[in-house]
Design a protein around this motif. Structure first.
Motif, mmCIF file in Angstrom:
data_model
loop_
_atom_site.group_PDB
_atom_site.id
_atom_site.type_symbol
_atom_site.label_atom_id
_atom_site.label_comp_id
_atom_site.label_asym_id
_atom_site.label_seq_id
_atom_site.Cartn_x
_atom_site.Cartn_y
_atom_site.Cartn_z
ATOM 1 N N GLN A 166 -8.437 0.157 -9.521
ATOM 2 C CA GLN A 166 -9.311 0.284 -8.348
ATOM 3 C C GLN A 166 -9.832 1.714 -8.239
ATOM 4 N N ASP B 26 -1.959 5.692 -5.731
ATOM 5 C CA ASP B 26 -3.104 6.578 -5.927
ATOM 6 C C ASP B 26 -2.731 7.533 -7.050
ATOM 7 N N LYS C 229 -7.565 8.298 -7.972
ATOM 8 C CA LYS C 229 -7.825 9.044 -6.730
ATOM 9 C C LYS C 229 -8.576 10.334 -7.066
ATOM 10 N N GLU D 101 -5.131 3.040 -8.288
ATOM 11 C CA GLU D 101 -6.400 3.686 -7.918
ATOM 12 C C GLU D 101 -6.542 5.034 -8.609
ATOM 13 N N HIS E 127 0.829 -1.202 0.000
ATOM 14 C CA HIS E 127 0.000 0.000 0.000
ATOM 15 C C HIS E 127 0.866 1.256 0.000
ATOM 16 N N GLU F 165 0.879 -0.749 -4.895
ATOM 17 C CA GLU F 165 -0.355 0.047 -4.908
ATOM 18 C C GLU F 165 -0.020 1.527 -5.030
#
Ligand code: G3P
Ligand code: CA
Length: 367
Positions: free
Chosen positions: A207, A76, A170, A168, A47, A74
């Motif tokens: 995601q 953002d 974001k 992701e 993360h 991972e």
């Protein structure tokens, strides 16, 4: 490449905590779902990189996660004023950079108001040394915000272990068209095919918390696995109790979040149905952590929730869990992978510990 973590070790880890789940481990419904989607099971998702041991979303955090053996890096994703795709969690630069010193007049502006050249002048490492004295390193000072290109370079740099990317969108409402930009970049770098699937030899998951962004990601990259992140509150799953944090009288955010739950089972199920109908292969629910803290949220990985999700044909990746007691709890509840700031600890829990310590890796990598 999926089965480096064995059922035997899983059971061993659970039994050490006096939790016997033979039946569940022998027939885990999420394992087959993940494999059909081309997703590692159970997944170790670093993360913001290995962000417990190095400044989040920086080169040190991602290189460390790769060298430890994490399955996915991972990030953002946001976009600069001049169109570069960069990785940063907060829309504001204040928490993790020295923007207040370098751009005092603009310190409250979001990432989207800065050019890439401006962002590259910021120090995204020193805040970590101040906030985490026991793990501080002089080499963390001056680390930069990274572009998606640079994170792809990191992911590709070790032929012995090439982690996947778990990207992701974001605050996607701030970045119209970012889903298309992302596809263009991933295609240009050879991670997504012209048929909009994951290129051979790569691992990739997209995601988002935003329903609209899921739809756009699905339109752009229908054959890439996607995850709808779950949350209880405004714009997300309707809560049972609509009180705000301030109204609740809770003593901490973690305590407030732990008290929050979906309005009812039907409301939770509606979000699963939306995810499934709009191309998701899995969901990303939050967890309430034993020790609380600023990444302790609602418990959305209760066994009935995970069973319902699996019954809909979706796997479950929970965020963000760092302690063995919680790894054990969420695995026993039926999740299929874990977002963690402590990739080293989760790999150990799954019986896949790196032969090198965090310190050895950081030193060998020039940190
Ligand atoms: O993307 C999964 C998890 O990272 C969601 O929470 O706020 O850390 O992006 P956040
Ligand atoms: Ca995230």
């Amino acid at each position: 490449m999926f089965a480096t973590w064995s059922k035997t070790l899983y059971l061993g880890a659970l039994l050490m905590g006096a939790v016997a789940l033979d039946a569940q481990a022998d027939s885990h419904p999420g394992e087959a779902l993940a494999k059909v989607a081309g997703v590692t099971w159970p997944a170790v998702i670093a993360h913001r990189g290995a962000s417990y041991d190095a400044p989040e979303s920086t080169r040190a955090a991602y290189v460390l996660a790769r060298e430890l053996g994490a399955d996915y890096l991972e990030m953002d994703l946001q976009r600069t004023r001049d169109g570069a795709l960069v990785a940063l969690h907060d829309v504001s630069l204040l928490r993790t950079t020295d923007v207040a010193n370098k751009f005092p007049q603009r310190q409250d502006q979001p990432v989207s108001e800065f050019t890439l050249a401006e962002l590259k002048t910021l120090d995204a490492g020193s805040w970590y040394n101040s906030a985490n004295a026991p793990r501080a390193r002089p080499t963390f000072a001056g680390l930069q915000i990274l572009t998606l290109d640079e994170i792809i370079d990191i992911a590709e740099a070790n032929p012995a272990h090439k982690p996947g990317l778990y990207i992701e969108t974001k605050a996607p409402l701030l970045f119209p068209g970012i889903e298309h930009d992302l596809k263009a970049k991933l295609q240009a770098r050879g991670w997504v095919t012209s048929a909009n699937g994951v290129a051979a030899g790569h691992r990739l998951i997209l995601q988002t918390f935003e329903k609209n962004s899921l739809q756009l990601l699905d339109k752009e990259m229908p054959a890439v696995p996607k995850v709808l992140l779950l949350w209880v509150g405004a714009g997300s799953i309707e809560p049972k109790n609509p009180q705000t944090f301030a109204q609740s009288g809770a003593t901490s955010r973690a305590a407030y979040y732990a008290s929050q739950a979906p309005k009812d089972r039907a409301e939770f199920e509606r979000w699963l149905d939306f995810a499934k109908a709009n191309g998701a292969a899995g969901t990303g629910p939050s967890a309430a952590l034993t020790e609380g803290g600023d990444q302790s949220y609602m418990d959305l990985v209760q066994p009935w929730m995970n069973s319902m999700t699996h019954d809909k044909g979706l796997f479950v990746h929970v965020y963000t869990v760092d302690d063995p007691v919680d790894y054990q709890k969420v695995m026993a509840a039926g999740v299929d992978g874990i977002f963690t700031n402590r990739a080293s600890e989760l790999l150990k829990f799954y019986g896949r510990a790196s032969s090198q310590s965090v310190g050895q890796i950081l030193q060998a990598q020039g940190f």
